[in-house]
Motif scaffolding. Structure first.
Motif, PDB file in Angstrom:
ATOM      1  N   LEU A 522       0.814  -1.217   0.000  1.00  0.00           N
ATOM      2  CA  LEU A 522       0.000   0.000   0.000  1.00  0.00           C
ATOM      3  C   LEU A 522       0.848   1.268   0.000  1.00  0.00           C
ATOM      4  O   LEU A 522       0.445   2.290  -0.548  1.00  0.00           O
ATOM      5  CB  LEU A 522      -0.926  -0.003   1.226  1.00  0.00           C
ATOM      6  N   THR A 523       2.018   1.220   0.634  1.00  0.00           N
ATOM      7  CA  THR A 523       2.831   2.437   0.743  1.00  0.00           C
ATOM      8  C   THR A 523       3.887   2.535  -0.354  1.00  0.00           C
ATOM      9  O   THR A 523       4.737   3.429  -0.314  1.00  0.00           O
ATOM     10  CB  THR A 523       3.525   2.481   2.111  1.00  0.00           C
ATOM     11  N   GLU A 524       3.863   1.612  -1.303  1.00  0.00           N
ATOM     12  CA  GLU A 524       4.806   1.713  -2.414  1.00  0.00           C
ATOM     13  C   GLU A 524       4.325   2.775  -3.401  1.00  0.00           C
ATOM     14  O   GLU A 524       3.125   2.857  -3.692  1.00  0.00           O
ATOM     15  CB  GLU A 524       4.935   0.369  -3.130  1.00  0.00           C
ATOM     16  N   PRO A 525       5.221   3.580  -3.931  1.00  0.00           N
ATOM     17  CA  PRO A 525       4.817   4.627  -4.888  1.00  0.00           C
ATOM     18  C   PRO A 525       4.125   4.029  -6.114  1.00  0.00           C
ATOM     19  O   PRO A 525       4.543   2.972  -6.609  1.00  0.00           O
ATOM     20  CB  PRO A 525       6.145   5.282  -5.266  1.00  0.00           C
ATOM     21  N   PHE A 526       3.066   4.685  -6.559  1.00  0.00           N
ATOM     22  CA  PHE A 526       2.308   4.328  -7.774  1.00  0.00           C
ATOM     23  C   PHE A 526       1.539   3.016  -7.641  1.00  0.00           C
ATOM     24  O   PHE A 526       1.047   2.497  -8.637  1.00  0.00           O
ATOM     25  CB  PHE A 526       3.236   4.247  -9.001  1.00  0.00           C
ATOM     26  N   PHE A 527       1.479   2.495  -6.397  1.00  0.00           N
ATOM     27  CA  PHE A 527       0.614   1.333  -6.201  1.00  0.00           C
ATOM     28  C   PHE A 527      -0.747   1.823  -5.717  1.00  0.00           C
ATOM     29  O   PHE A 527      -0.849   2.519  -4.702  1.00  0.00           O
ATOM     30  CB  PHE A 527       1.211   0.374  -5.172  1.00  0.00           C
ATOM     31  N   THR A 528      -1.806   1.464  -6.428  1.00  0.00           N
ATOM     32  CA  THR A 528      -3.143   1.908  -6.043  1.00  0.00           C
ATOM     33  C   THR A 528      -4.162   0.865  -6.470  1.00  0.00           C
ATOM     34  O   THR A 528      -3.958   0.131  -7.433  1.00  0.00           O
ATOM     35  CB  THR A 528      -3.476   3.262  -6.689  1.00  0.00           C
ATOM     36  N   THR A 529      -5.247   0.826  -5.697  1.00  0.00           N
ATOM     37  CA  THR A 529      -6.365  -0.056  -6.052  1.00  0.00           C
ATOM     38  C   THR A 529      -7.540   0.742  -6.623  1.00  0.00           C
ATOM     39  O   THR A 529      -8.557   0.157  -6.955  1.00  0.00           O
ATOM     40  CB  THR A 529      -6.835  -0.821  -4.801  1.00  0.00           C
ATOM     41  N   LYS A 530      -7.322   2.085  -6.749  1.00  0.00           N
ATOM     42  CA  LYS A 530      -8.377   2.941  -7.298  1.00  0.00           C
ATOM     43  C   LYS A 530      -8.200   3.068  -8.807  1.00  0.00           C
ATOM     44  O   LYS A 530      -7.079   3.002  -9.314  1.00  0.00           O
ATOM     45  CB  LYS A 530      -8.321   4.328  -6.661  1.00  0.00           C
ATOM     46  N   THR A 531      -9.318   3.280  -9.484  1.00  0.00           N
ATOM     47  CA  THR A 531      -9.251   3.419 -10.943  1.00  0.00           C
ATOM     48  C   THR A 531      -8.651   4.753 -11.342  1.00  0.00           C
ATOM     49  O   THR A 531      -8.020   4.871 -12.401  1.00  0.00           O
ATOM     50  CB  THR A 531     -10.653   3.278 -11.540  1.00  0.00           C
ATOM     51  N   ASN A 532      -8.818   5.790 -10.503  1.00  0.00           N
ATOM     52  CA  ASN A 532      -8.297   7.103 -10.842  1.00  0.00           C
ATOM     53  C   ASN A 532      -7.261   7.596  -9.830  1.00  0.00           C
ATOM     54  O   ASN A 532      -7.036   8.787  -9.696  1.00  0.00           O
ATOM     55  CB  ASN A 532      -9.449   8.118 -10.946  1.00  0.00           C
ATOM     56  N   GLY A 533      -6.673   6.712  -9.074  1.00  0.00           N
ATOM     57  CA  GLY A 533      -5.667   7.111  -8.084  1.00  0.00           C
ATOM     58  C   GLY A 533      -4.272   7.234  -8.696  1.00  0.00           C
ATOM     59  O   GLY A 533      -3.982   6.678  -9.759  1.00  0.00           O
ATOM     60  N   THR A 534      -3.423   8.000  -8.005  1.00  0.00           N
ATOM     61  CA  THR A 534      -2.039   8.165  -8.475  1.00  0.00           C
ATOM     62  C   THR A 534      -1.082   7.197  -7.797  1.00  0.00           C
ATOM     63  O   THR A 534       0.038   6.989  -8.260  1.00  0.00           O
ATOM     64  CB  THR A 534      -1.566   9.585  -8.201  1.00  0.00           C
ATOM     65  N   GLY A 535      -1.503   6.634  -6.648  1.00  0.00           N
ATOM     66  CA  GLY A 535      -0.612   5.723  -5.936  1.00  0.00           C
ATOM     67  C   GLY A 535       0.483   6.434  -5.170  1.00  0.00           C
ATOM     68  O   GLY A 535       1.484   5.803  -4.811  1.00  0.00           O
ATOM     69  N   LEU A 536       0.300   7.743  -4.903  1.00  0.00           N
ATOM     70  CA  LEU A 536       1.340   8.491  -4.191  1.00  0.00           C
ATOM     71  C   LEU A 536       0.888   8.944  -2.804  1.00  0.00           C
ATOM     72  O   LEU A 536       1.712   9.327  -1.976  1.00  0.00           O
ATOM     73  CB  LEU A 536       1.743   9.715  -5.002  1.00  0.00           C
ATOM     74  N   GLY A 537      -0.414   8.916  -2.547  1.00  0.00           N
ATOM     75  CA  GLY A 537      -0.919   9.446  -1.284  1.00  0.00           C
ATOM     76  C   GLY A 537      -0.350   8.728  -0.076  1.00  0.00           C
ATOM     77  O   GLY A 537       0.242   9.341   0.823  1.00  0.00           O
ATOM     78  N   LEU A 538      -0.530   7.414  -0.013  1.00  0.00           N
ATOM     79  CA  LEU A 538      -0.043   6.665   1.144  1.00  0.00           C
ATOM     80  C   LEU A 538       1.484   6.633   1.193  1.00  0.00           C
ATOM     81  O   LEU A 538       2.072   6.578   2.280  1.00  0.00           O
ATOM     82  CB  LEU A 538      -0.587   5.236   1.108  1.00  0.00           C
ATOM     83  N   ALA A 539       2.134   6.628   0.019  1.00  0.00           N
ATOM     84  CA  ALA A 539       3.597   6.684   0.010  1.00  0.00           C
ATOM     85  C   ALA A 539       4.075   7.978   0.664  1.00  0.00           C
ATOM     86  O   ALA A 539       5.038   7.981   1.452  1.00  0.00           O
ATOM     87  CB  ALA A 539       4.122   6.568  -1.416  1.00  0.00           C
ATOM     88  N   ILE A 540       3.395   9.094   0.351  1.00  0.00           N
ATOM     89  CA  ILE A 540       3.777  10.377   0.971  1.00  0.00           C
ATOM     90  C   ILE A 540       3.458  10.356   2.461  1.00  0.00           C
ATOM     91  O   ILE A 540       4.237  10.853   3.290  1.00  0.00           O
ATOM     92  CB  ILE A 540       3.047  11.526   0.258  1.00  0.00           C
ATOM     93  N   CYS A 541       2.310   9.760   2.837  1.00  0.00           N
ATOM     94  CA  CYS A 541       1.967   9.668   4.264  1.00  0.00           C
ATOM     95  C   CYS A 541       3.027   8.898   5.040  1.00  0.00           C
ATOM     96  O   CYS A 541       3.435   9.298   6.149  1.00  0.00           O
ATOM     97  CB  CYS A 541       0.610   8.983   4.422  1.00  0.00           C
ATOM     98  N   LYS A 542       3.456   7.797   4.481  1.00  0.00           N
ATOM     99  CA  LYS A 542       4.497   7.012   5.165  1.00  0.00           C
ATOM    100  C   LYS A 542       5.791   7.817   5.285  1.00  0.00           C
ATOM    101  O   LYS A 542       6.455   7.813   6.332  1.00  0.00           O
ATOM    102  CB  LYS A 542       4.763   5.728   4.387  1.00  0.00           C
ATOM    103  N   GLN A 543       6.101   8.517   4.212  1.00  0.00           N
ATOM    104  CA  GLN A 543       7.314   9.326   4.216  1.00  0.00           C
ATOM    105  C   GLN A 543       7.238  10.420   5.280  1.00  0.00           C
ATOM    106  O   GLN A 543       8.200  10.654   6.033  1.00  0.00           O
ATOM    107  CB  GLN A 543       7.483   9.937   2.823  1.00  0.00           C
ATOM    108  N   LEU A 544       6.082  11.083   5.375  1.00  0.00           N
ATOM    109  CA  LEU A 544       5.920  12.152   6.359  1.00  0.00           C
ATOM    110  C   LEU A 544       5.927  11.584   7.779  1.00  0.00           C
ATOM    111  O   LEU A 544       6.474  12.206   8.708  1.00  0.00           O
ATOM    112  CB  LEU A 544       4.621  12.904   6.089  1.00  0.00           C
ATOM    113  N   ALA A 545       5.301  10.411   7.957  1.00  0.00           N
ATOM    114  CA  ALA A 545       5.295   9.784   9.290  1.00  0.00           C
ATOM    115  C   ALA A 545       6.715   9.471   9.741  1.00  0.00           C
ATOM    116  O   ALA A 545       7.086   9.727  10.898  1.00  0.00           O
ATOM    117  CB  ALA A 545       4.438   8.522   9.261  1.00  0.00           C
TER     118      ALA A 545
END
Length: 578
Positions: A522-545
């Motif tokens: 889930l936290t890997e860049p560009f990995f997403t299960t959404k049809t219109n997602g970028t796959g960067l949101g959770l990666a950035i969250c992990k990075q900020l955490a």
């Protein structure tokens, strides 16, 4: 012995050398050398010494000693013969032997000479047989003649004299022999002679040096074929052995025999000898079997470690080592290799992440330069045209284009945020206020998606983090949860919890959840299960955490919703920005 190191034709020569120097093989050979060499030497030394001892007590030197004993016996008789000759040459003795009448008595001078012989410790008495006498006269204790008929005694020649006897010992009389001499010679028949009555024990004690207690007993066998021991007594033992040794006859009809008594004594030694040899062989076999067992067990413990190390060397960091129960050293080695595998896995993953982020930073910088400036121009133009456009359809179309330009800008901004994150500025953060602010902003979105957003009330708690970044993380997680329930409705619960030195913010939804296969990505860049997602949101969250000394954890099962927990350090009074 089979080596635990496998190789084929492509194996480097150094590994072939390692195979020949395998630990198990060297251990086996070393154990055999350490155990077998002393055993072999001990067996050889014992066997050699045993054989020497047997030879020493049986045959070695026996013949020489027998010859020496024979010489002693002959010398003893020779000395008595000299004494007898000296006595026979006396004028009184010659006169007595040649002219004495049967009724005559020996003169006092003759008796004095005869008594002088009794001073010798070897002599019992003297016997004279004048020519005219039928019976000899015995000048000694008469008890020594008990049960003896001198005519029945065997006669043998010795050095010009004759040996009469022996008179065998009985219970109340010792044995004796007579060494007799005729001054005129014994041929054809002795009519007159004089003899010395010799103690049989004095004669037989000459063989006493041949005695070896427990092993050998010397005896003299006279013409009567009886056994006379060194004490002059009859040897009653009837034990015979193939190892008995007879000397040559030192007097016709007389010889020495060495009775061998060692068999009963040496029997246990022979048994101990063969027992020792069998024990040495048994110990050797035991060492071989034990060494083989230990080496096999060692091989069974080390082989998985070698295979695991080869997997790590080939880049497989995900397969754990097959750690089996073993010795303490192998166990420590196994866990050390497993820790090394896990650390290498994290290190390689971190290096890949850094490399990926560097590439993404270069890509984002290029995108920002090549896309954002033209987009800004297009956006300004569209906004200007929209203000002059009177056709409602065209104006709505221009608004849609303007929104798409904003969305593209957002994507580019996400790329830049991930590739070049802003440095966190930690401080005192009121977590409850941050979550409440996020809830106010997300309530409208939740309402439109038919989602109930619930904040579990909690007392004020502070974390030591960057307030802006915490808000960004929480907003991202809440929006993800709401989007997961888009179209199906449900509820999203936000819970704050303090435990130990950490503050936990959990966002819980009752949506479809995430499968176990997707959960770790889930936290890997560009990995997403959404049809219109970028796959960067959770990666950035992990990075900020991580930038705020925190962490993100995901718990989910397919169809049971998703729980995302943000862990942040608790604000303490002595907390200060680094």
């Amino acid at each position: 012995m089979k080596s635990i190191i496998k190789h084929d034709s492509s194996t480097p020569p150094i590994l072939r050398t390692l195979q020949r120097n395998g630990l198990a093989r060297r251990y086996l050979f070393s154990a055999l050398l350490i155990a077998l060499i002393p055993l072999g030497l001990m067996a050889i030394v014992y066997d050699t010494q045993y054989v020497r001892a047997i030879e020493k007590v049986t045959e070695s030197g026996t013949n020489a000693k027998l010859s020496g004993a024979v010489n002693l016996l002959k010398t003893f008789l020779q000395e008595r013969a000299y004494e007898l000759k000296g006595l026979a040459d006396s004028p009184e003795v010659l006169e007595w032997l040649s002219s004495a009448e049967p009724d005559d008595e020996p003169s006092s001078m003759l008796l004095a000479q005869l008594r002088q012989q009794l001073d010798s410790p070897y002599i019992y008495g003297v016997v004279t047989k004048p020519t005219l006498f039928d019976e000899p006269q015995w000048h000694m204790t008469q008890g020594l003649l008990k049960d003896v008929s001198w005519r029945d005694l065997p006669v043998t020649s010795f050095a010009g004299s004759e040996l009469l006897g022996p008179a065998l010992p009985i219970s109340d009389r010792p044995g004796w022999i007579v060494l007799r001499l005729n001054p005129a010679g014994f041929n054809p028949l002795p009519k007159a002679w004089i003899g010395l009555v010799i103690r049989l024990a004095s004669f037989t004690e000459q063989i006493d040096d041949l005695t070896l207690p427990g092993f050998k007993v010397p005896v003299i066998i006279p013409p009567q074929k009886v056994l006379l021991n060194s004490l002059g007594n009859l040897e009653v033992s009837s034990y015979t052995s193939e190892k008995d040794i007879d000397s040559s006859e030192f007097i016709p009809g007389w010889h020495i025999r060495l009775l061998w008594l060692g068999d009963p004594l040496l029997g246990p030694l022979e048994f101990a000898r063969y027992g020792l040899i069998f024990l040495a062989v048994g110990v050797a076999l035991g060492v071989i079997v034990l060494s083989r067992h230990i080496s096999t067990r060692l091989e069974r413990q080390i082989t998985p470690l070698i295979q695991g190390a080869e997997r790590v060397a080939s880049g497989d960091f995900d397969t754990p080592l097959d750690i089996k129960d073993g010795t303490a050293e192998i166990g420590y080695l196994s866990f050390a290799l497993e820790r090394m595998r896990l650390r290498l896995k994290r290190l390689v993953k971190r290096m890949v992440e850094v490399e990926r982020r560097a590439i993404l930073g270069q890509f984002s910088a290029g995108v920002a330069h090549e896309i954002r400036n033209p987009l800004a121009t297009i956006k300004t133009t569209i906004q200007a045209l929209s203000r002059k456009e009177t056709d409602p359809k065209r104006q709505k179309l221009m608004e849609a284009v303007d929104n798409e330009i904003d969305r593209v800008n957002d994507v580019v901004q996400l790329l830049l945020d991930y590739a070049r994150p802003r440095e966190s500025k930690a401080g005192k953060v009121d977590v409850l206020n941050v979550v409440k602010a996020v809830k106010i902003l997300a309530d409208s979105v939740a309402y439109r998606n038919g989602v109930q957003l619930i904040l579990i009330d909690h007392s004020t708690v502070f974390s030591f983090a960057d307030s802006f970044q915490v808000r960004q993380i929480v907003m991202n997680l809440v929006m993800n949860a709401i989007q997961a329930l888009d179209g199906i409705g449900g509820k999203v619960v936000v819970r704050i919890r303090q435990q130990g030195l950490s503050v936990y913010i959990s966002i819980i939804d009752n949506g479809p959840g995430v499968s176990a296969d997707h959960l770790s990505h889930l936290t890997e860049p560009f990995f997403t299960t959404k049809t219109n997602g970028t796959g960067l949101g959770l990666a950035i969250c992990k990075q900020l955490a991580q930038a705020n000394q925190g962490a993100l954890r995901f718990q989910s099962a397919s169809g049971e919703g998703l729980t995302v927990t943000l862990q942040l350090p608790l604000y303490l009074n002595n907390s200060s920005p680094e």
